[in-house]
Design an enzyme around this catalytic site. Structure first.
Site, PDB file in Angstrom:
ATOM      1  N   CYS A  26       0.653  -1.371  -0.016  1.00 47.50           N
ATOM      2  CA  CYS A  26      -0.073  -0.148  -0.088  1.00 47.50           C
ATOM      3  C   CYS A  26       0.593   0.877  -0.235  1.00 47.50           C
ATOM      4  CB  CYS A  26      -1.209  -0.289   1.424  1.00 47.50           C
ATOM      5  SG  CYS A  26      -0.336  -0.246   2.987  1.00 47.50           S
ATOM      6  N   HIS A 164      -2.111   1.617   7.510  1.00 44.15           N
ATOM      7  CA  HIS A 164      -2.579   1.044   5.653  1.00 44.15           C
ATOM      8  C   HIS A 164      -1.866   2.947   5.287  1.00 44.15           C
ATOM      9  CE1 HIS A 164      -4.160   0.027   1.919  1.00 44.15           C
ATOM     10  NE2 HIS A 164      -5.777   0.501   2.455  1.00 44.15           N
ATOM     11  N   ASN A 203      -8.245   4.000  -2.254  1.00 43.21           N
ATOM     12  CA  ASN A 203      -7.398   2.545  -2.121  1.00 43.21           C
ATOM     13  C   ASN A 203      -6.770   2.180  -2.812  1.00 43.21           C
ATOM     14  OD1 ASN A 203      -6.398   0.597   0.421  1.00 43.21           O
ATOM     15  ND2 ASN A 203      -8.590   0.720   0.705  1.00 43.21           N
TER      16      ASN A 203
END
Lengths: 248, 104
Positions: A26, A164, A203
């Protein structure tokens, strides 16, 4: 700071949603998304940079086992730029000892990178004036998220523990109807009676997750630690007037 | 209102049907009956957890079945998180007075 800003509404600024699959990258994808957006804003040129290069050439050699956006930016600086996704495609696993950075032509590069202030108003102002930035959040609530604005408390989403990285692409306020609907469909009286200010985040779990790959977090109370690590690359030399401004 | 299967033990029929839908929607298959039973357990737990989040959330978010509904919280963190806590991040120096490019 404008009342609303959504870089997705500007033509060809935000690259398509990526899917990290079962690779803990990520951090690399958020940095790549950041560079792509800034490059597109600055030069009006669509580039898709190589996430794989960030994984293979990471100085810590962590690749798919985790990392942070600043590792990615340091890799870009050390390699004087990034190859294209087309030349150096995502393989879903890293080869830390097989960095192929020198093999391919660079399609984008950065001047440096900075950490912004942990003030949500400052972050909003920078986002609107310069473009999308990366943030690192506690992703605990995202496992079961489908849509809407997440409004958590420090006890339901610890802002001290962030794990994240994603791209912050805009902010706004939920429409009154949405709030009213939430009130009507829920027996909870704690649901918002007024429009909820929110952040829009991109995302890296594919376009089928969340709101077409995006999600929204409440803005104004450091939801899930969003202000802990606001980082962005800087592309090109500073100019007084940017070629594009954030669409409302 | 329950269905007994040798693989998974007694389960509410509805839960098994929802899990079947989940498997189709997200293209999931499991290597053994034991693994199926384990994932069904996790799935049931996650639906309850989503319900709890729905009740606790103060915004307009909706929680429920997602591609990660057959993963434990630990697996989800290991697969999609950073997997490490930053011990340090790059030192951010004092802001220079001049904004002019090229000056240190």
């Amino acid at each position: 700071v404008p009342p609303t800003c959504d870089w997705r509404k500007a033509t060809d600024i935000i690259s398509p949603i990526k899917d990290q699959e079962k690779c803990n990258c990520c951090w690399a994808i958020a940095a790549a998304d950041n560079i792509e957006a800034l490059w597109r804003i600055r030069y009006r040129q669509i580039v898709d940079v190589s996430v794989q290069e960030l994984l293979d050439c990471d100085r810590c050699g962590n690749g798919c086992t985790g990392g942070f956006v600043w590792d990615a930016y340091i890799t870009v600086l050390n390699n004087s730029g990034l190859a294209s996704e087309k030349d150096y495609p995502f393989q879903r696993h890293a080869k830390p000892h097989r960095c192929l950075a020198k093999k391919y032509k660079k399609v984008a590069w950065i001047q440096d990178f900075i950490m912004l202030s942990s003030n949500e108003q400052v972050i909003a102002g920078y986002l609107a004036a310069h473009g999308p930035i990366t943030v690192t959040i506690n992703m605990e609530l995202l496992q079961h998220y489908q849509k809407g604005v997440i409004k958590a408390t420090p006890s339901t989403c610890d802002p001290r523990y962030v794990n994240h990285s994603v791209l912050l692409v805009g902010f706004g306020k939920s429409k009154t109807e949405e709030g009213m609907q939430a009130e009507m469909t829920s027996s909870q009286s704690r649901k918002p009676r007024h429009p909820t200010p929110y952040w829009i985040l991109k995302n890296s779990w594919g376009a089928h997750w969340g709101e077409k790959g995006y999600f929204r977090l409440h803005r104004g109370n450091n939801t899930c630690g969003i202000t802990k690590y606001p980082f962005t690359a800087r592309v090109g030399q500073p100019v007084k007037k940017l070629p594009v401004s954030c669409p409302p | 209102n329950s269905l007994y299967t040798q693989d998974s033990g007694p389960r509410p029929m509805e839960l098994i049907e929802i899990f079947k839908l989940f498997q189709v929607q997200f293209n999931r298959s499991y290597s053994s009956p034991a693994e199926y039973a384990r994932r069904l357990d996790i799935f049931a737990h996650n639906l309850a957890q989503a319900q709890r989040l729905q009740e606790e959330d103060l915004g307009t978010a909706e929680f429920g079945m997602t591609p990660f509904s057959d993963l434990t919280e630990e697996e989800f963190g290991q697969l999609y998180g950073h997997q490490k806590i930053p011990e340090r991040y790059p030192t951010v120096g004092k802001k220079v007075e001049s904004e002019k490019w090229g000056e240190s």
